[in-house]
Motif scaffolding. Structure first.
Motif, PDB file in Angstrom:
ATOM      1  N   ALA A  68     -13.186  -7.532   9.495  1.00  0.00           N
ATOM      2  CA  ALA A  68     -13.752  -8.317   8.398  1.00  0.00           C
ATOM      3  C   ALA A  68     -15.021  -7.646   7.853  1.00  0.00           C
ATOM      4  O   ALA A  68     -15.218  -7.575   6.633  1.00  0.00           O
ATOM      5  CB  ALA A  68     -14.060  -9.730   8.865  1.00  0.00           C
ATOM      6  N   ALA A  69     -15.847  -7.130   8.737  1.00  0.00           N
ATOM      7  CA  ALA A  69     -17.088  -6.466   8.313  1.00  0.00           C
ATOM      8  C   ALA A  69     -16.787  -5.175   7.562  1.00  0.00           C
ATOM      9  O   ALA A  69     -17.381  -4.906   6.502  1.00  0.00           O
ATOM     10  CB  ALA A  69     -17.988  -6.177   9.514  1.00  0.00           C
ATOM     11  N   VAL A  70     -15.869  -4.378   8.073  1.00  0.00           N
ATOM     12  CA  VAL A  70     -15.535  -3.105   7.429  1.00  0.00           C
ATOM     13  C   VAL A  70     -14.892  -3.351   6.067  1.00  0.00           C
ATOM     14  O   VAL A  70     -15.215  -2.684   5.084  1.00  0.00           O
ATOM     15  CB  VAL A  70     -14.619  -2.257   8.331  1.00  0.00           C
ATOM     16  CG1 VAL A  70     -14.035  -1.065   7.581  1.00  0.00           C
ATOM     17  CG2 VAL A  70     -15.391  -1.779   9.548  1.00  0.00           C
ATOM     18  N   ARG A  71     -14.020  -4.324   5.972  1.00  0.00           N
ATOM     19  CA  ARG A  71     -13.380  -4.639   4.683  1.00  0.00           C
ATOM     20  C   ARG A  71     -14.394  -5.196   3.693  1.00  0.00           C
ATOM     21  O   ARG A  71     -14.283  -4.981   2.498  1.00  0.00           O
ATOM     22  CB  ARG A  71     -12.221  -5.616   4.868  1.00  0.00           C
ATOM     23  CG  ARG A  71     -11.028  -4.950   5.480  1.00  0.00           C
ATOM     24  CD  ARG A  71      -9.845  -5.850   5.479  1.00  0.00           C
ATOM     25  NE  ARG A  71      -8.684  -5.163   6.029  1.00  0.00           N
ATOM     26  CZ  ARG A  71      -7.569  -5.748   6.353  1.00  0.00           C
ATOM     27  NH1 ARG A  71      -7.429  -7.055   6.195  1.00  0.00           N
ATOM     28  NH2 ARG A  71      -6.569  -5.057   6.833  1.00  0.00           N
ATOM     29  N   GLY A  72     -15.389  -5.901   4.216  1.00  0.00           N
ATOM     30  CA  GLY A  72     -16.434  -6.425   3.362  1.00  0.00           C
ATOM     31  C   GLY A  72     -17.342  -5.329   2.809  1.00  0.00           C
ATOM     32  O   GLY A  72     -17.884  -5.442   1.722  1.00  0.00           O
ATOM     33  N   LEU A  73     -17.478  -4.234   3.563  1.00  0.00           N
ATOM     34  CA  LEU A  73     -18.308  -3.110   3.127  1.00  0.00           C
ATOM     35  C   LEU A  73     -17.587  -2.207   2.159  1.00  0.00           C
ATOM     36  O   LEU A  73     -18.215  -1.470   1.398  1.00  0.00           O
ATOM     37  CB  LEU A  73     -18.779  -2.302   4.342  1.00  0.00           C
ATOM     38  CG  LEU A  73     -19.710  -3.017   5.317  1.00  0.00           C
ATOM     39  CD1 LEU A  73     -19.959  -2.140   6.538  1.00  0.00           C
ATOM     40  CD2 LEU A  73     -21.022  -3.359   4.638  1.00  0.00           C
ATOM     41  N   ALA A  74     -16.265  -2.214   2.205  1.00  0.00           N
ATOM     42  CA  ALA A  74     -15.489  -1.281   1.382  1.00  0.00           C
ATOM     43  C   ALA A  74     -15.392  -1.722  -0.054  1.00  0.00           C
ATOM     44  O   ALA A  74     -15.579  -2.754  -0.490  1.00  0.00           O
ATOM     45  CB  ALA A  74     -14.093  -1.111   1.957  1.00  0.00           C
TER      46      ALA A  74
END
Length: 136
Positions: A130-136
């Motif tokens: 969720a964090a990585v997708r939010g940063l992308a």
């Protein structure tokens, strides 16, 4: 159904190897524990090394039998992979085991510690995605 057969066969082989390791050696087939055992003297070290060698030889044996290497895609560079390896190693020591020890062997034995560990692994993985997708 046919597309699931390789995964099913792999799962059966992992379960069989973990069961046989426990029955024949009286120990859990957690990879982090086996890697740590390589540094110990005695017969146990040879057994641990033989088990790990079997893991390492899996892809070449697959390639020999299938006529091609298993498909893999690694998109990260060497520095990120090295950092990830260090973090996984740290987490493994902190959690008193890895996914193979807790997830495969611990859950099969209904170990309360392993159930908690696997729930933490899953929650951390979901939060990371969720964090990585939010940063992308």
């Amino acid at each position: 159904m046919g597309i699931f057969l390789p995964a099913l066969a792999g799962g059966v082989l992992i379960g069989l190897s973990a069961t046989l390791f426990l029955l024949l050696n009286g120990r859990i087939a957690g990879i982090s524990g086996l890697v740590a055992g390589i540094g110990r003297p005695g017969e146990r070290r040879r057994v641990d090394a033989a088990f790990l060698l079997g893991l390492i030889l899996g892809p070449p044996v697959f390639a020999l039998l299938a006529g091609h290497w298993p498909p893999m895609r690694i998109e990260a560079g060497l520095p990120i992979l090295a950092l990830a390896g260090l973090l996984v190693g740290f987490g493994t020591r902190l959690g008193s085991g890895c996914t193979s020890g807790h997830g495969v062997c611990g859950l099969a034995r209904l170990s309360p510690r392993s159930i908690v560990a696997v729930l933490v692994f899953l929650a951390t993985g979901m939060l990371t995605v969720a964090a990585v997708r939010g940063l992308a």
